[in-house]
Design a protein around this motif. Structure first.
Motif, PDB file in Angstrom:
ATOM      1  N   LEU A 189      66.901  14.228  -1.832  1.00 28.54           N
ATOM      2  CA  LEU A 189      66.503  14.501  -3.212  1.00 28.54           C
ATOM      3  C   LEU A 189      67.686  14.812  -4.117  1.00 28.54           C
ATOM      4  O   LEU A 189      67.509  15.149  -5.285  1.00 28.54           O
ATOM      5  N   ASP A 190      68.895  14.704  -3.583  1.00 25.82           N
ATOM      6  CA  ASP A 190      70.101  14.908  -4.384  1.00 25.82           C
ATOM      7  C   ASP A 190      70.105  13.892  -5.533  1.00 25.82           C
ATOM      8  O   ASP A 190      69.979  12.684  -5.304  1.00 25.82           O
ATOM      9  N   PRO A 191      70.243  14.353  -6.795  1.00 23.38           N
ATOM     10  CA  PRO A 191      70.205  13.431  -7.948  1.00 23.38           C
ATOM     11  C   PRO A 191      71.212  12.291  -7.850  1.00 23.38           C
ATOM     12  O   PRO A 191      70.911  11.153  -8.231  1.00 23.38           O
ATOM     13  N   ASP A 192      72.417  12.584  -7.344  1.00 22.66           N
ATOM     14  CA  ASP A 192      73.435  11.535  -7.204  1.00 22.66           C
ATOM     15  C   ASP A 192      72.984  10.469  -6.208  1.00 22.66           C
ATOM     16  O   ASP A 192      73.158   9.262  -6.439  1.00 22.66           O
ATOM     17  N   PHE A 193      72.410  10.910  -5.097  1.00 23.12           N
ATOM     18  CA  PHE A 193      71.933   9.967  -4.083  1.00 23.12           C
ATOM     19  C   PHE A 193      70.804   9.112  -4.636  1.00 23.12           C
ATOM     20  O   PHE A 193      70.784   7.889  -4.447  1.00 23.12           O
TER      21      PHE A 193
END
Length: 368
Positions: A189-193
């Motif tokens: 759920l990391d925004p960058d990922f």
């Protein structure tokens, strides 16, 4: 071949077996229709085993009552986005629910989870598809049915996929604090990922969903390639027969050294050279260009922007998913994919058996 089929099906069986209630109703008994000794027969046999262990006679999955009730609640919640007024949800985040509802109102997209859960809970569609697949006596019959399913899924994906993914990227914070979000690894759920996944998917879908001259979309070409590879895998494996008789071309054209493609003792460069040598057989080169290396495939390989996005994503996973990559099997597969990506691109981009290069070929976007 048998091992590959059994391993794939076993994973599915294990995932569902963990949720099974042994007290459930009658099992659904079916038998393979393909001739014994063919690759299709072994696949149908594994499907039959899976069905008998995991599906009721009405086509529904043998979930425990608790899980079934939970799925019904999820179905009700996800299907509510089709209505004008929506209620609060703690299951997957209110921002996500509002985003899906907006998407459905504007484009009639966003209800994909409703469709999937309804099919899972009712079982009718799944039962019909399994019955049809088990009737197939040849690869051609089986792939005709699979093509219909694939085209249906891809038509929906091309129309709604990117909007659906963008909706979840935008509501990831809301989802991470929800009930379902608690079961998802925070790294995912990391925004960058999520942005990187969105970028790669957007570029890939741009190619797959492009128009192909006289033959619908490029995903139809992709399915043709997958069907060809399945047939050639059986020929290369040598332990099973192709269901439906011998192919019309020289079978030696379909015999690749599989140990060099995935063996531990061979590098990606050696694998590429092995494939290149096979592709440059004078008596087979026209077959390969017709079956494998059309412009839909070539355009994707020549996309430098997509290449950079894929490489950046691979590097991000290598640096941020150490826990996942600590598993030796996962790490092995990941490393094979990373090491093989460059050589495969080079092979497709520069496939020319006379020592030249095809990178200047006039493959217009959306042609085969």
């Amino acid at each position: 071949m048998k091992l590959a089929i059994i391993s794939t099906c076993a994973i599915s069986v294990l995932l569902l077996t963990a949720c099974i209630d042994a007290k459930k109703t009658k099992s659904w008994k079916i038998k393979p229709s393909a001739p014994k000794g063919t690759g299709l027969y072994y696949i149908q046999r594994e499907v039959a085993t899976f069905v008998q262990k995991n599906l009721n006679s009405d086509g529904t999955v043998k979930f425990s009552e608790l899980i079934r009730k939970s799925l019904e609640s999820l179905q009700s919640d996800f299907c509510q986005i089709r209505e004008e007024k929506i209620t609060e949800t703690l299951l997957y985040g209110q921002a996500c629910k509002k985003g899906l509802a907006k998407l459905y109102q504007e484009k009639k997209c966003g209800d994909e989870f409703c469709i999937i859960l309804t099919s899972l809970n009712e079982g009718v569609w799944a039962k019909e598809q399994v019955k049809e697949f088990m009737k197939a006596k040849t690869d051609k019959e089986a792939f005709k049915q699979l093509r219909n399913i694939f085209n249906m899924v891809m038509e929906r994906t091309c129309r709604c996929g990117m909007d659906l993914l963008a909706t979840f990227v935008n509501c990831s914070d809301s989802f991470s604090g929800s009930f379902l979000g608690a079961f998802v690894d925070k790294q995912i759920l990391d925004p960058d990922f999520l942005r990187m996944i969105h970028g790669v998917t957007e570029s890939v879908m741009g190619h797959i969903c492009a128009k192909a001259n006289g033959r619908g979309k490029c995903y139809t070409r992709l399915f043709d390639v997958l069907q060809t590879l399945f047939e050639w895998y059986q020929v290369s494996e040598g332990t099973v027969r192709v269901a439906g008789g011998k192919p019309s071309y020289d079978e030696t054209c379909a015999q690749f050294d599989l140990t060099k493609l995935w063996g531990e003792d061979y590098s990606a460069e050696e694998a590429k050279n092995s494939i290149s040598d096979q592709l440059c057989r004078e008596d087979c080169s026209r077959l390969y260009k017709k079956k494998l290396l059309g412009c839909c495939v070539r355009n994707m390989a020549n996309d430098k922007v997509l290449e950079k996005k894929v490489r950046d994503l691979g590097e991000f996973i290598r640096n941020n998913f150490q826990d996942v990559l600590s598993d030796s099997d996962v790490s092995y597969v990941f490393q094979k994919l990373v090491n093989g990506y460059g050589p495969v691109l080079d092979l497709v981009r520069n496939y020319d058996c006379n020592g030249g290069s095809n990178k200047n070929d006039k493959c217009q976007k959306g042609t085969i």
